[in-house]
Structure formats: C-alpha cells, structure tokens
Design a protein around this motif. Sequence first.
Motif, PDB file in Angstrom:
ATOM      1  N   VAL A   1       0.838  -1.210   0.000  1.00  0.00           N
ATOM      2  CA  VAL A   1       0.000   0.000   0.000  1.00  0.00           C
ATOM      3  C   VAL A   1       0.865   1.250   0.000  1.00  0.00           C
ATOM      4  CG1 VAL A   1      -1.720   1.310   1.295  1.00  0.00           C
ATOM      5  CG2 VAL A   1      -1.921  -1.176   1.134  1.00  0.00           C
ATOM      6  N   LEU A   2       1.931   1.255   0.802  1.00  0.00           N
ATOM      7  CA  LEU A   2       2.824   2.415   0.851  1.00  0.00           C
ATOM      8  C   LEU A   2       3.548   2.597  -0.477  1.00  0.00           C
ATOM      9  CD1 LEU A   2       4.131   4.722   2.375  1.00  0.00           C
ATOM     10  CD2 LEU A   2       5.797   3.090   3.313  1.00  0.00           C
ATOM     11  N   ALA A   3       3.994   1.500  -1.071  1.00  0.00           N
ATOM     12  CA  ALA A   3       4.642   1.579  -2.382  1.00  0.00           C
ATOM     13  C   ALA A   3       3.691   2.150  -3.427  1.00  0.00           C
ATOM     14  CB  ALA A   3       5.128   0.187  -2.805  1.00  0.00           C
ATOM     15  N   LEU A   4       2.432   1.751  -3.340  1.00  0.00           N
ATOM     16  CA  LEU A   4       1.420   2.258  -4.263  1.00  0.00           C
ATOM     17  C   LEU A   4       1.234   3.762  -4.099  1.00  0.00           C
ATOM     18  CD1 LEU A   4      -0.956   1.925  -6.251  1.00  0.00           C
ATOM     19  CD2 LEU A   4      -2.387   1.288  -4.301  1.00  0.00           C
ATOM     20  N   VAL A   5       1.113   4.213  -2.866  1.00  0.00           N
ATOM     21  CA  VAL A   5       0.917   5.645  -2.595  1.00  0.00           C
ATOM     22  C   VAL A   5       2.119   6.454  -3.085  1.00  0.00           C
ATOM     23  CG1 VAL A   5       0.694   7.373  -0.775  1.00  0.00           C
ATOM     24  CG2 VAL A   5      -0.648   5.257  -0.661  1.00  0.00           C
ATOM     25  N   LEU A   6       3.325   5.963  -2.834  1.00  0.00           N
ATOM     26  CA  LEU A   6       4.527   6.686  -3.253  1.00  0.00           C
ATOM     27  C   LEU A   6       4.617   6.745  -4.781  1.00  0.00           C
ATOM     28  CD1 LEU A   6       7.113   5.314  -0.659  1.00  0.00           C
ATOM     29  CD2 LEU A   6       6.050   7.582  -0.723  1.00  0.00           C
ATOM     30  N   GLY A   7       4.219   5.677  -5.444  1.00  0.00           N
ATOM     31  CA  GLY A   7       4.219   5.697  -6.909  1.00  0.00           C
ATOM     32  C   GLY A   7       3.251   6.728  -7.460  1.00  0.00           C
ATOM     33  N   VAL A   8       2.059   6.816  -6.872  1.00  0.00           N
ATOM     34  CA  VAL A   8       1.076   7.808  -7.309  1.00  0.00           C
ATOM     35  C   VAL A   8       1.595   9.221  -7.028  1.00  0.00           C
ATOM     36  CG1 VAL A   8      -1.246   8.715  -6.933  1.00  0.00           C
ATOM     37  CG2 VAL A   8      -0.875   6.243  -7.030  1.00  0.00           C
ATOM     38  N   LEU A   9       2.279   9.409  -5.890  1.00  0.00           N
ATOM     39  CA  LEU A   9       2.829  10.729  -5.574  1.00  0.00           C
ATOM     40  C   LEU A   9       3.871  11.164  -6.606  1.00  0.00           C
ATOM     41  CD1 LEU A   9       3.195  10.604  -1.673  1.00  0.00           C
ATOM     42  CD2 LEU A   9       1.562  11.929  -3.030  1.00  0.00           C
ATOM     43  N   VAL A  10       4.587  10.213  -7.183  1.00  0.00           N
ATOM     44  CA  VAL A  10       5.562  10.542  -8.225  1.00  0.00           C
ATOM     45  C   VAL A  10       4.864  11.140  -9.444  1.00  0.00           C
ATOM     46  CG1 VAL A  10       7.164   9.544  -9.908  1.00  0.00           C
ATOM     47  CG2 VAL A  10       7.308   8.889  -7.499  1.00  0.00           C
ATOM     48  N   THR A  11       3.784  10.513  -9.904  1.00  0.00           N
ATOM     49  CA  THR A  11       3.079  11.041 -11.079  1.00  0.00           C
ATOM     50  C   THR A  11       2.391  12.365 -10.758  1.00  0.00           C
ATOM     51  OG1 THR A  11       1.134   9.679 -10.539  1.00  0.00           O
ATOM     52  CG2 THR A  11       2.721   8.760 -12.100  1.00  0.00           C
ATOM     53  N   VAL A  12       1.925  12.522  -9.526  1.00  0.00           N
ATOM     54  CA  VAL A  12       1.326  13.796  -9.122  1.00  0.00           C
ATOM     55  C   VAL A  12       2.385  14.898  -9.135  1.00  0.00           C
ATOM     56  CG1 VAL A  12       0.276  15.055  -7.205  1.00  0.00           C
ATOM     57  CG2 VAL A  12      -0.521  12.755  -7.762  1.00  0.00           C
ATOM     58  N   GLY A  13       3.574  14.587  -8.621  1.00  0.00           N
ATOM     59  CA  GLY A  13       4.655  15.569  -8.622  1.00  0.00           C
ATOM     60  C   GLY A  13       5.054  15.974 -10.029  1.00  0.00           C
ATOM     61  N   ILE A  14       5.108  15.008 -10.934  1.00  0.00           N
ATOM     62  CA  ILE A  14       5.428  15.318 -12.335  1.00  0.00           C
ATOM     63  C   ILE A  14       4.361  16.236 -12.927  1.00  0.00           C
ATOM     64  CG2 ILE A  14       5.648  14.324 -14.648  1.00  0.00           C
ATOM     65  CD1 ILE A  14       6.874  11.831 -13.277  1.00  0.00           C
ATOM     66  N   GLY A  15       3.095  15.933 -12.651  1.00  0.00           N
ATOM     67  CA  GLY A  15       2.015  16.783 -13.143  1.00  0.00           C
ATOM     68  C   GLY A  15       2.100  18.192 -12.590  1.00  0.00           C
ATOM     69  N   LEU A  16       2.462  18.325 -11.320  1.00  0.00           N
ATOM     70  CA  LEU A  16       2.580  19.649 -10.698  1.00  0.00           C
ATOM     71  C   LEU A  16       3.697  20.454 -11.357  1.00  0.00           C
ATOM     72  CD1 LEU A  16       1.812  21.657  -8.475  1.00  0.00           C
ATOM     73  CD2 LEU A  16       3.399  20.453  -6.952  1.00  0.00           C
TER      74      LEU A  16
ATOM     75  N   VAL B   1      -5.578  20.779 -13.098  1.00  0.00           N
ATOM     76  CA  VAL B   1      -5.869  19.747 -14.094  1.00  0.00           C
ATOM     77  C   VAL B   1      -4.682  18.799 -14.246  1.00  0.00           C
ATOM     78  CG1 VAL B   1      -6.111  19.386 -16.587  1.00  0.00           C
ATOM     79  CG2 VAL B   1      -7.637  20.957 -15.407  1.00  0.00           C
ATOM     80  N   TYR B   2      -3.470  19.353 -14.321  1.00  0.00           N
ATOM     81  CA  TYR B   2      -2.286  18.498 -14.459  1.00  0.00           C
ATOM     82  C   TYR B   2      -2.060  17.648 -13.209  1.00  0.00           C
ATOM     83  CZ  TYR B   2      -0.749  20.451 -18.909  1.00  0.00           C
ATOM     84  OH  TYR B   2      -0.663  20.791 -20.238  1.00  0.00           O
ATOM     85  N   VAL B   3      -2.401  18.195 -12.041  1.00  0.00           N
ATOM     86  CA  VAL B   3      -2.257  17.425 -10.800  1.00  0.00           C
ATOM     87  C   VAL B   3      -3.272  16.284 -10.756  1.00  0.00           C
ATOM     88  CG1 VAL B   3      -2.535  17.523  -8.292  1.00  0.00           C
ATOM     89  CG2 VAL B   3      -1.228  19.298  -9.475  1.00  0.00           C
ATOM     90  N   VAL B   4      -4.531  16.583 -11.086  1.00  0.00           N
ATOM     91  CA  VAL B   4      -5.555  15.537 -11.106  1.00  0.00           C
ATOM     92  C   VAL B   4      -5.201  14.470 -12.138  1.00  0.00           C
ATOM     93  CG1 VAL B   4      -7.977  15.024 -11.599  1.00  0.00           C
ATOM     94  CG2 VAL B   4      -7.382  17.060 -10.264  1.00  0.00           C
ATOM     95  N   ALA B   5      -4.718  14.912 -13.293  1.00  0.00           N
ATOM     96  CA  ALA B   5      -4.291  13.952 -14.312  1.00  0.00           C
ATOM     97  C   ALA B   5      -3.142  13.095 -13.786  1.00  0.00           C
ATOM     98  CB  ALA B   5      -3.867  14.676 -15.580  1.00  0.00           C
ATOM     99  N   GLY B   6      -2.255  13.688 -12.971  1.00  0.00           N
ATOM    100  CA  GLY B   6      -1.173  12.922 -12.372  1.00  0.00           C
ATOM    101  C   GLY B   6      -1.684  11.813 -11.478  1.00  0.00           C
ATOM    102  N   VAL B   7      -2.743  12.100 -10.721  1.00  0.00           N
ATOM    103  CA  VAL B   7      -3.369  11.058  -9.897  1.00  0.00           C
ATOM    104  C   VAL B   7      -3.890   9.926 -10.790  1.00  0.00           C
ATOM    105  CG1 VAL B   7      -5.237  10.535  -8.293  1.00  0.00           C
ATOM    106  CG2 VAL B   7      -3.993  12.698  -8.084  1.00  0.00           C
ATOM    107  N   VAL B   8      -4.544  10.301 -11.873  1.00  0.00           N
ATOM    108  CA  VAL B   8      -5.096   9.303 -12.800  1.00  0.00           C
ATOM    109  C   VAL B   8      -3.981   8.446 -13.409  1.00  0.00           C
ATOM    110  CG1 VAL B   8      -6.393   8.984 -14.940  1.00  0.00           C
ATOM    111  CG2 VAL B   8      -7.104  10.740 -13.307  1.00  0.00           C
ATOM    112  N   PHE B   9      -2.872   9.082 -13.782  1.00  0.00           N
ATOM    113  CA  PHE B   9      -1.763   8.324 -14.372  1.00  0.00           C
ATOM    114  C   PHE B   9      -1.138   7.374 -13.350  1.00  0.00           C
ATOM    115  CE2 PHE B   9      -1.119  12.324 -17.151  1.00  0.00           C
ATOM    116  CZ  PHE B   9      -2.178  11.945 -17.958  1.00  0.00           C
ATOM    117  N   GLY B  10      -1.121   7.782 -12.078  1.00  0.00           N
ATOM    118  CA  GLY B  10      -0.635   6.894 -11.037  1.00  0.00           C
ATOM    119  C   GLY B  10      -1.520   5.671 -10.877  1.00  0.00           C
ATOM    120  N   ILE B  11      -2.831   5.882 -10.982  1.00  0.00           N
ATOM    121  CA  ILE B  11      -3.758   4.743 -10.903  1.00  0.00           C
ATOM    122  C   ILE B  11      -3.629   3.869 -12.153  1.00  0.00           C
ATOM    123  CG2 ILE B  11      -6.198   4.101 -10.767  1.00  0.00           C
ATOM    124  CD1 ILE B  11      -6.637   6.607  -9.094  1.00  0.00           C
ATOM    125  N   ALA B  12      -3.295   4.492 -13.293  1.00  0.00           N
ATOM    126  CA  ALA B  12      -3.036   3.695 -14.498  1.00  0.00           C
ATOM    127  C   ALA B  12      -1.851   2.761 -14.284  1.00  0.00           C
ATOM    128  CB  ALA B  12      -2.764   4.620 -15.689  1.00  0.00           C
TER     129      ALA B  12
END
Length: 329
Positions: free
Chosen positions: A102-117, A228-239
């Motif tokens: 679960v922690l690995a999953l959250v950290l991976g999503v945070l990476v895509t969110v950071g890229i979007g930001l 929008v880019y941040v929300v898209a980052g969340v979506v890409f992390g879930i992808a």
Amino acid sequence: MTATTAPARRRETLGEFFLRAPAAGPALALVVAMIVFSVSTDRFLELDNLSLMVNQALVVGTLALGQTLIILTAGIDLSNASAMVLATLIMAKLFAGGTPGVLALVLGVLVTVGIGLVIGSLVTKIKLPPFIVTLGFFTMLTAGDKLVAGGQAVPVTEHGALTWLGTQRYLFGGIPVTYGMTVALLMYLGVWYALTRTAWGKHVYAVGDNAEAARLSGIKVNRTVVSVYVVAGVVFGIAAWQALGRIPNADPNAFQLGNLQSITAVVLGGTSLFGGRGSVLGTMVGALIVTVLQSGLSQLGVDSLYQDLATGALVIAAVAVDRLARRQR
C-alpha cells in the motif's frame, strides 16, 4: 384581428447535433464496428472475448481519462505513459525492497502527481507550450525509466495490493470482471461528475474554450490549469496500478506508444484538440473503439501494420470532423 402564428422552430442539423453531443458519433461508430465484427467472426461477442477487450483497454483508457482533462484546457501530455511506467517501476522496486504494498502504491502515485505539478507550473508560470514541456519530459522520463530499472524488468512476485486490480470475479455467475474494471468505471464516473456538476469542471471547459475570456470573467486560469495536471497525475498513477494488475511485471520498455494511444482514444471520442469541447464518456468509447478495431481485425487475420493504418486514418477523420464542426459553430 388576425391571429399571430408562432415562428416555426428550425430543425437541428446533423452537424449541430454532433457538435452538441460529441460522444454520439463515436458511440455510433462503436456499435457499427461491433456489429460488423460479430457478423464476420465466430467468437467476437463471446463473454470471454468481450471481457478480454475491456481488460486490454483499461490502461490506455485510464491514461486517456487524464489526457482528456488536459486536452480540454487546450493542452496535451506526451509524457503520461512514461510517467506511468516510472510509477510502476518505483512501486515494484520499493515492494521488492520490503516496503508494504500500500505504501509503495501511494509513493508511486505521488511521483506522477509531482510530475504533473511541475509540468503544470512550467506551462502556467513560464508560459511554455504544453507540447514542448511534455515532449521534454517524455524524453527525460523514458531515459529515467531505464536508469531506474537498471536495464531489466522488475517482477511483482507476490499477490497483494499492487496486483489486486487484476483479481477476477464472475458477475451473475458467468461474466468475468476484474476489480480494475470497477475502479476504472468509478474513476470515469467521478471525473464526469466533476466536469459536469462542479464549478471546477465549468472552469476547465471555459479555460479551454477561451482562456482570456475566462480570465476576464474572474476564473483563476493558472490555478485551474495546474489543478488539471495534478488531477491527471493522480489518474496516471492509478493507471500504473492498473498496469501491474494486468501484468505483474514493471517493464521500462512497456507502453512506448501509450501516450499516442491515449491521445487517439481522446480524439476518437470526440474531444476537440483545440480545447473546450468533449466528454469523458466519449473518451471511454474512443478507448473501446481502438481495442475493438484491433481485436476484430486480428480475428480476421489482418496484419498489425494495416491495423495501425486504419487507426491512423480514423484519427485524421475525427480531427477533420471536429475542425468542420468548429467552423460551423
């Protein structure tokens, strides 16, 4: 006195209808394609084959959902698939190193969110074109994926949080459904609600239609674009989570055309590349069109190169129709 007659109501033209309901055309094309392939092949409409097609569309469809948000603001993201692959590698490597899933999953999503930001900030603060910014990120992230992976794929050997979306159940006793399908559907419903029922969604459409007019009307354009880019980052992390659910193996060479495939799904779904018009329903249909076309042509024995030719022709046709519709408006 003479009775006055009400003016005759002008009938809506076909072009005006498709402009008002951009998802209608793609939905009609999807139905026609399914009818054609069901008649010309033996097992196209079998439940297992339909389930397989939906599963094949999951990752690209999720990438396309985030891409839709960005394109609605008249932007584009060429780096979404590379960011997703980086997230899969980080999740898999952290998990292999002993980090809870679960922690690995959250950290991976945070990476895509950071890229979007970062991308959103560069687009709004420095006024760099989204195409150039995301092209640069695409190049850097593609190289970064290989550096992080060390030149080899990282398998996820244990079933757990990272592969949970690939778990399959049978609905009504016979329809194979994965948790990934359910999560994707909930995501589409959530984004649809945000775009159509909230002030934020209205701002997204307004910015894409005319950013200057949106600014003059009091909308915080930069804040909307970054969000929008941040929300898209969340979506890409879930992808990325979807990708590990389908194939529990983080491969730096996977989804090399995922960015273009996501744009294809968005365009085929009726969303305008010029911003301000489109829907997530259309994007869902667009992702299914790509998958149905590939599956149906494969069952007919058509070479994959000709499948790419057909998909490319559809994209050009979709953009041409959108251009003509805008001229009419």
